[in-house]
Design a protein around this motif. Structure first.
Motif, PDB file in Angstrom:
ATOM      1  N   SER A 185      62.411 -56.162  25.781  1.00 25.72           N
ATOM      2  CA  SER A 185      63.329 -55.206  26.413  1.00 25.72           C
ATOM      3  C   SER A 185      62.623 -53.904  26.780  1.00 25.72           C
ATOM      4  O   SER A 185      62.932 -53.281  27.800  1.00 25.72           O
ATOM      5  CB  SER A 185      64.529 -54.927  25.506  1.00 25.72           C
ATOM      6  OG  SER A 185      65.346 -56.064  25.422  1.00 25.72           O
ATOM      7  N   THR A 189      62.731 -53.155  30.813  1.00 23.47           N
ATOM      8  CA  THR A 189      63.570 -52.044  31.292  1.00 23.47           C
ATOM      9  C   THR A 189      62.728 -50.868  31.796  1.00 23.47           C
ATOM     10  O   THR A 189      63.253 -49.793  32.074  1.00 23.47           O
ATOM     11  CB  THR A 189      64.510 -51.551  30.178  1.00 23.47           C
ATOM     12  OG1 THR A 189      63.745 -51.218  29.016  1.00 23.47           O
ATOM     13  CG2 THR A 189      65.538 -52.620  29.811  1.00 23.47           C
ATOM     14  N   THR A 190      61.424 -51.084  31.904  1.00 25.67           N
ATOM     15  CA  THR A 190      60.536 -50.061  32.454  1.00 25.67           C
ATOM     16  C   THR A 190      60.547 -50.154  33.973  1.00 25.67           C
ATOM     17  O   THR A 190      60.388 -51.244  34.538  1.00 25.67           O
ATOM     18  CB  THR A 190      59.096 -50.265  31.931  1.00 25.67           C
ATOM     19  OG1 THR A 190      59.103 -50.153  30.508  1.00 25.67           O
ATOM     20  CG2 THR A 190      58.151 -49.237  32.513  1.00 25.67           C
ATOM     21  N   ASN A 209      59.236 -52.664  38.822  1.00 25.94           N
ATOM     22  CA  ASN A 209      60.248 -53.609  38.352  1.00 25.94           C
ATOM     23  C   ASN A 209      61.152 -54.037  39.501  1.00 25.94           C
ATOM     24  O   ASN A 209      61.737 -53.195  40.189  1.00 25.94           O
ATOM     25  CB  ASN A 209      61.080 -52.976  37.230  1.00 25.94           C
ATOM     26  CG  ASN A 209      61.787 -54.014  36.387  1.00 25.94           C
ATOM     27  OD1 ASN A 209      62.234 -55.041  36.874  1.00 25.94           O
ATOM     28  ND2 ASN A 209      61.877 -53.745  35.097  1.00 25.94           N
ATOM     29  N   ILE A 214      68.406 -52.684  36.349  1.00 22.43           N
ATOM     30  CA  ILE A 214      67.900 -51.603  35.497  1.00 22.43           C
ATOM     31  C   ILE A 214      67.477 -50.377  36.316  1.00 22.43           C
ATOM     32  O   ILE A 214      67.012 -49.388  35.755  1.00 22.43           O
ATOM     33  CB  ILE A 214      66.743 -52.083  34.596  1.00 22.43           C
ATOM     34  CG1 ILE A 214      65.552 -52.568  35.409  1.00 22.43           C
ATOM     35  CG2 ILE A 214      67.205 -53.188  33.666  1.00 22.43           C
ATOM     36  CD1 ILE A 214      64.467 -51.569  35.594  1.00 22.43           C
ATOM     37  N   TYR A 221      72.982 -51.318  39.571  1.00 25.22           N
ATOM     38  CA  TYR A 221      72.599 -50.846  38.234  1.00 25.22           C
ATOM     39  C   TYR A 221      73.689 -51.201  37.232  1.00 25.22           C
ATOM     40  O   TYR A 221      74.881 -51.009  37.483  1.00 25.22           O
ATOM     41  CB  TYR A 221      72.375 -49.337  38.244  1.00 25.22           C
ATOM     42  CG  TYR A 221      72.165 -48.760  36.855  1.00 25.22           C
ATOM     43  CD1 TYR A 221      70.979 -48.990  36.161  1.00 25.22           C
ATOM     44  CD2 TYR A 221      73.161 -48.003  36.237  1.00 25.22           C
ATOM     45  CE1 TYR A 221      70.784 -48.471  34.882  1.00 25.22           C
ATOM     46  CE2 TYR A 221      72.967 -47.478  34.966  1.00 25.22           C
ATOM     47  CZ  TYR A 221      71.784 -47.718  34.293  1.00 25.22           C
ATOM     48  OH  TYR A 221      71.606 -47.214  33.031  1.00 25.22           O
ATOM     49  N   CYS A 225      71.933 -53.173  30.474  1.00 19.83           N
ATOM     50  CA  CYS A 225      71.046 -54.290  30.795  1.00 19.83           C
ATOM     51  C   CYS A 225      69.752 -54.154  30.009  1.00 19.83           C
ATOM     52  O   CYS A 225      69.107 -53.101  30.005  1.00 19.83           O
ATOM     53  CB  CYS A 225      70.746 -54.325  32.294  1.00 19.83           C
ATOM     54  SG  CYS A 225      69.668 -55.697  32.780  1.00 19.83           S
ATOM     55  N   LEU A 226      69.350 -55.225  29.335  1.00 18.78           N
ATOM     56  CA  LEU A 226      68.151 -55.241  28.502  1.00 18.78           C
ATOM     57  C   LEU A 226      66.965 -55.887  29.194  1.00 18.78           C
ATOM     58  O   LEU A 226      65.893 -56.011  28.604  1.00 18.78           O
ATOM     59  CB  LEU A 226      68.431 -55.990  27.194  1.00 18.78           C
ATOM     60  CG  LEU A 226      69.566 -55.445  26.330  1.00 18.78           C
ATOM     61  CD1 LEU A 226      69.813 -56.359  25.141  1.00 18.78           C
ATOM     62  CD2 LEU A 226      69.257 -54.032  25.872  1.00 18.78           C
ATOM     63  N   GLY A 227      67.163 -56.310  30.438  1.00 23.19           N
ATOM     64  CA  GLY A 227      66.073 -56.939  31.179  1.00 23.19           C
ATOM     65  C   GLY A 227      66.544 -58.155  31.936  1.00 23.19           C
ATOM     66  O   GLY A 227      67.637 -58.680  31.702  1.00 23.19           O
ATOM     67  N   SER A 242      69.428 -62.747  33.225  1.00 25.43           N
ATOM     68  CA  SER A 242      69.466 -61.379  32.724  1.00 25.43           C
ATOM     69  C   SER A 242      70.282 -61.322  31.442  1.00 25.43           C
ATOM     70  O   SER A 242      71.078 -62.225  31.149  1.00 25.43           O
ATOM     71  CB  SER A 242      70.084 -60.452  33.775  1.00 25.43           C
ATOM     72  OG  SER A 242      70.040 -59.103  33.361  1.00 25.43           O
TER      73      SER A 242
END
Length: 408
Positions: A185, A189-190, A209, A214, A221, A225-227, A242
């Motif tokens: 994550s 999420t970067t 990304n 994210i 958006y 969301c963790l990825g 996702s």
């Protein structure tokens, strides 16, 4: 005397004789473009929604979910990777790796998960497996361990191959396993990451990304969301998987074989449907009384060995049912807190899980010999009264220990 003891032993021995379906909500789920789609609860593994969940399709770069999982399970982020001759020549998206270049696993994971770089995927595969074939074998083995029944991997990238396939359910199961790693994550999420200069590249390289859920400036958006991971080839169409969390509940959305490229808005709609219509409910807290074993005059309060949760529709007032295994606890020795039984938990006609049960009291030799059932055995067989108590005790202990060892 030997005959009496033998008979007593035999007599006592004779006397001692999702898995998960889909949870339904009243509200209709939103339409989605993908041919295969699921919403899966990450904690329980229950499906909250499905559309052709088990048909296998080519997953394109969502394959990299499994590549990332094996990487996090088999390496450290700071491990050094020396790039071989094959990764720089792979087809598709690349970050521009060179043969002999040295990078960390962390750098390659960012390239893999943010920009979907195929050379990063192959570099990690060779680092972990030694060869591509050995790594692919690990992918398929791990998929089966996770319960993926409709998956066959051929490569770590997702480049099209008619034998390279997975299903929406299987893809969700892989994301479920991957999302348990906090490193995932953090990376997924970067927004962007800079791969520092290396022995072969004097200039840093930046990767961005591609997951719009994210990106705060994006229409799609999604808070929590963790990825996620996108995928596309001409033959495979679009796919997306996702995971997101809200109020302590984590859901996974998987969409595969989408011809219309609507996976971002469809994922948002499915997340909203899942969070708005279902609740993550604690049925039993660790140590709470679940039921009481009552048989042959023996009463044993059974408590939950750990917290047990389940998913239900928010307006559902039905209560789960508990069914014990048919175990005889009369002649078993156990201490307070020992696991002595297991309950099957059913909800609306389907099994939603199993729960280990512990005894809230001690049941030892003294309790066995003083039990009403034991007294009845002795009174019904008066010849046992002629047997010294120590012999009976030893006989009982002997039988019980034999049973314990035979069950191991």
């Amino acid at each position: 005397m030997k005959r009496i003891v033998t008979f007593a032993l035999l007599f006592l021995l004779i006397c001692s004789n999702n898995p998960y379906g889909v949870v339904h909500a009243k509200e209709m789920p939103p339409p989605v473009s993908a041919d295969g789609a699921v919403i899966l609860d990450a904690a329980t593994g229950q499906l909250l929604y499905s559309k052709d969940p088990d048909t296998a399709y080519p997953p394109a770069s969502t394959t990299k979910i499994m590549t990332a999982l094996l990487t996090l399970e088999n390496t450290n982020l700071n491990d050094k990777v020396i790039i071989g001759k094959n990764p720089p020549n792979v087809d598709g998206t690349r970050v521009g790796l060179c043969e002999g270049e040295q990078l960390t696993v962390k750098d390659l994971l960012y390239g893999l998960l943010l920009a979907s770089d195929n050379d990063c995927a192959e570099a990690l595969a060779e680092h972990i497996g030694g060869t591509m074939d050995k790594f692919v074998a690990k992918m398929n083995k791990r998929a089966k361990e996770l319960g993926a029944k409709n998956t066959n991997f051929v490569n770590p990238t997702g480049l099209f191959d008619e034998n390279h396939k997975t299903s929406a359910r299987d893809l969700a199961l892989m994301m479920r396993a991957l999302s348990k790693h906090p490193e995932y994550s953090k990376i997924a999420t970067t927004i962007s990451y800079t791969i520092p200069a290396t022995n072969k590249s004097p200039q840093p390289r930046e990767v961005w990304n591609e997951n719009k859920l994210i990106q705060k400036q994006s229409t799609y958006y999604y808070s929590g969301c963790l990825g996620g991971k996108t995928g596309y080839t001409v033959q495979s169409f679009h796919s997306y998987v996702s995971t997101a969390t809200r109020n302590g509940q984590q859901l996974i959305v998987a969409l595969i074989h989408d011809k219309n490229k609507t996976f971002f808005p469809d994922a948002v709609a499915l997340f909203n449907f899942g969070f708005n219509n279902f609740t993550f409910t604690k049925l039993y807290q660790k140590g709470a009384l679940v039921t009481t074993y009552n048989k042959d005059g023996l009463s044993i309060p059974l408590i939950a060995a750990y917290d047990f949760y389940y998913i239900k529709a928010k307006d559902d007032t039905n209560v789960p049912q508990v069914t014990l295994k048919d175990k005889n606890l009369m002649f078993r020795f156990f201490k307070k807190g020992d696991i002595v039984d297991e309950a099957s938990i059913s909800f609306e006609g389907r099994e939603i899980g199993k729960l280990k049960l512990a005894s809230s009291i001690t049941h030892g030799e003294k309790q066995v010999l003083n039990s009403n059932n034991m007294q009845k055995i002795i009174m019904k067989n008066k010849y046992l009264l002629a047997v010294p108590p120590i012999i009976i005790i030893l006989a009982v202990v002997f039988v019980l220990k034999r049973r314990v060892f035979s069950n191991k």
